[in-house]
Design a protein around this motif. Structure first.
Motif, mmCIF file in Angstrom:
data_model
loop_
_atom_site.group_PDB
_atom_site.id
_atom_site.type_symbol
_atom_site.label_atom_id
_atom_site.label_comp_id
_atom_site.label_asym_id
_atom_site.label_seq_id
_atom_site.Cartn_x
_atom_site.Cartn_y
_atom_site.Cartn_z
ATOM 1 N N GLY A 70 0.809 -1.208 0.000
ATOM 2 C CA GLY A 70 0.000 0.000 0.000
ATOM 3 C C GLY A 70 0.844 1.260 0.000
ATOM 4 N N GLU A 71 0.182 2.392 -0.171
ATOM 5 C CA GLU A 71 0.870 3.679 -0.170
ATOM 6 C C GLU A 71 1.347 4.020 1.240
ATOM 7 O OE1 GLU A 71 1.718 5.791 -2.515
ATOM 8 O OE2 GLU A 71 0.930 4.552 -4.147
ATOM 9 N N GLN B 263 12.686 6.424 -2.856
ATOM 10 C CA GLN B 263 11.615 7.376 -3.173
ATOM 11 C C GLN B 263 12.172 8.763 -3.452
ATOM 12 O OE1 GLN B 263 8.290 7.741 -0.572
ATOM 13 N NE2 GLN B 263 7.374 5.798 -1.177
#
Length: 228
Positions: free
Chosen positions: A61-62, A221
């Motif tokens: 998931g995020e 990220q």
């Protein structure tokens, strides 16, 4: 004439100093067992929470959605969730500042997570020093009561012309009860301390591994965001 050597009679007939030693050992034993059950529940819950959070974290998931879910909890987060919240919160704060580079964002998140990790280690280790103290000192406290009781037993023989075993046996028996109570308080405390110390070390290593994995994920990220 028979001598009453029952446990209760010996305790009630002991000298005030020996009775005080016994009372202290009973109090230490009760406090120790209370702490043992409390730590057993807390460490068990921490292990289950870590397992559940890891499954949730690696579910794909995020991270932002997971952070919102964690931050929205009414109770203060503990364990892995607290480390994650501290790291992602700091990373998000630094990310909003254009002049901060990706490496600096990750380093800031790592520092925040290290602080949270240290806080969690302190929380997990709370009470272990008391168990160690009880385990190491209780036998000596009991031994002090035994020595004092035996001294009184032999001192009482100074007033008689012919000493018999029946005269000295009750005093020695009541004195030895103090040693037995000291061992009864110490042995569970030592066993629990060793077990809980091992559990805390394993949990701390698990938290540290998660911290490094999460930092690596944030680093990837930051590189992706810079390319975009």
């Amino acid at each position: 004439m028979s001598t009453d050597l029952s446990m209760l009679h010996l305790i009630l007939g002991a000298s005030p100093v020996v009775q005080l030693v016994m009372l202290l050992l009973v109090a230490l034993s009760l406090l120790s067992w209370t702490l043992i059950f409390h730590k057993w529940k807390k460490l068990g819950a921490a292990q289950r929470d870590a397992k559940d959070f890891e499954q949730q974290f690696w579910s794909g998931g995020e991270l932002a959605a997971l952070y919102q879910q964690v931050a929205a909890r009414e109770q203060d987060n503990e364990g892995m969730a607290d480390i994650f919240e501290a790291g992602f919160k700091e990373y998000s704060r630094l990310r909003k500042q254009p002049q901060v580079e990706g490496g600096a964002m990750v380093e800031g998140a790592q520092r925040a997570m290290r602080v949270a990790l240290s806080r969690e280690e302190d929380r997990l280790e709370a009470g272990l020093s008391f168990l160690a103290t009880v385990g190491s000192t209780s036998p000596y406290i009991g031994l002090f009561g035994t020595v004092w009781g035996i001294m009184n037993a032999f001192r009482s023989l100074g007033n008689v012309h012919q000493a018999t075993l029946a005269m000295v046996a009750p005093g020695i028996a009541e004195a030895l009860i103090a040693t037995a109570m000291g061992l009864f308080a110490a042995i569970p405390a030592v066993i629990a301390y060793n077990r809980f110390s091992n559990d805390v070390e394993r949990l701390a290593n698990r938290y540290d591994n998660f911290l490094e994995e999460f930092a690596a994920l944030l680093h990837r990220q930051s590189l992706t965001a810079r390319k975009d």
